[in-house]
Design an enzyme around this catalytic site. Structure first.
Site, mmCIF file in Angstrom:
data_model
loop_
_atom_site.group_PDB
_atom_site.id
_atom_site.type_symbol
_atom_site.label_atom_id
_atom_site.label_comp_id
_atom_site.label_asym_id
_atom_site.label_seq_id
_atom_site.Cartn_x
_atom_site.Cartn_y
_atom_site.Cartn_z
ATOM 1 N N ASP A 181 -0.172 4.960 1.024
ATOM 2 C CA ASP A 181 -0.633 6.019 1.949
ATOM 3 C C ASP A 181 -0.557 5.346 3.359
ATOM 4 O O ASP A 181 -1.460 4.412 3.558
ATOM 5 C CB ASP A 181 -1.919 6.934 1.619
ATOM 6 C CG ASP A 181 -2.011 7.675 0.241
ATOM 7 O OD1 ASP A 181 -0.905 8.554 0.214
ATOM 8 O OD2 ASP A 181 -2.613 7.379 -0.625
ATOM 9 N N ASP A 198 0.674 -1.120 -0.002
ATOM 10 C CA ASP A 198 0.155 -0.106 -0.030
ATOM 11 C C ASP A 198 0.871 1.164 -0.033
ATOM 12 O O ASP A 198 2.206 0.988 0.239
ATOM 13 C CB ASP A 198 -0.773 -0.068 1.319
ATOM 14 C CG ASP A 198 -1.561 1.204 1.386
ATOM 15 O OD1 ASP A 198 -2.161 1.747 0.551
ATOM 16 O OD2 ASP A 198 -1.528 1.881 2.589
#
Ligand code: XBP
Ligand code: MG
Length: 274
Positions: free
Chosen positions: A12, A10
């Site tokens: 953020d 991922d």
């Protein structure tokens, strides 16, 4: 036991802690550009983060906090325009290097790449945001710019449903041409955990971020407060059903390194209760 072949990250909250001082600030700057007196405070933004995707987040804010607001044009166009301004602010901030990678990220990426482990990204954020963050990250001279370390970058509106739906991880796996059991995923949030597990990525590491430390992330194989660095205090284990299986590797390395990820991968492959 299948070999670990790829790591899917991922962005953020995971590669960099971008929400509070990056995305939130960029949204507020876009609102000011549009002459709107909306201000997303740190706590309000924390509530809005349950909705993934910036355009979706603006739409939810309007419905819940500005029910009487009447946009100057069709709502979809208005939100799209506002979000484009937000992306312009965000990418400018990232290109200026205003938010760096989290501790241990570059070390782990480098160790994986040197070992021939393939790297991928599965994120809700807009692709330009990923490029801006990665292009600003300093890397050792013998390496290409960081975005070229990732063989697959699955990002933004390219799938029908954003996290917590599994679509973006499904896409990353399809582009890698690998089954979920050959990969480790790295996330930071409850929406990300649901998305990764929904795609069958049981070897799931969570590094909690500033907005997610209170979330229930215990469905992941391992939850730690960060990747850590060998010369810093070791990462704290928060939860995870593979915590005992990786404890030895974690103690030896004093950080999350490839040996820890391989132990995590082996534990997840063995299945619950083994
Ligand atoms: C990230 C997001 C994104 C960003 C904003 O979630 O939810 O919506 O906050 O990005 P994750 P855009 O880390 O789980 O991928 O404004 O570009 O949509
Ligand atoms: Mg995240």
């Amino acid at each position: 036991m299948p070999e670990l072949e790829a790591i899917i990250f991922d962005v953020d909250g995971t590669l960099a802690d971008t929400e509070r001082d990056g995305h939130r600030v960029a949204f507020n700057a876009a609102f000011a550009d549009a002459g709107l007196d909306w201000e997303w405070s740190v706590p309000l933004y924390g509530e809005l983060l349950r909705v993934t995707g910036g355009k979706e987040r603006i739409r939810t804010y309007l419905a819940e906090h500005r029910p009487d607001f009447s946009p100057p044009e069709a709502l979809d166009d208005f939100i799209r325009g506002l979000h484009q301004r937000k992306t312009a602010h965000y990418t400018q901030m990232m290109r200026a290097g205003s938010i760096g990678l989290r501790p241990g990220v570059l070390r782990l990426l480098r160790e994986a790449m040197d070992a021939g482990i393939r790297l991928a990204i599965a994120t809700t954020t807009t692709p330009e945001n990923v490029s801006a963050l990665l292009s600003a990250a300093p890397v050792p001279g013998q390496y290409p710019a960081l975005q070229h370390w990732f063989e697959v970058i699955a990002a933004g509106d390219v799938v029908p449903a954003k996290k917590p739906a599994p679509d973006i991880f499904d896409l990353a796996l399809a582009e890698l041409g690998l089954p979920a059991r050959a990969c480790v995923a790295v996330e930071d949030s409850d929406n990300g955990v649901r998305s990764a597990l929904g795609a069958g990525l049981d070897a799931l590491l969570v590094t909690v971020s500033s907005y997610t430390q209170e979330q229930d992330l215990a469905a992941a194989a391992l939850v730690v407060d960060g990747l850590g660095e060998p010369d810093l205090p070791p990462p704290q284990v928060v939860a995870g059903h593979c915590a005992d299986a990786v404890a030895g590797a974690l103690r030896d390395a004093a950080c999350v390194d490839l040996a820890v990820l391989r132990a995590l991968h082996g534990c997840a492959a063995a299945g619950p209760g083994d």
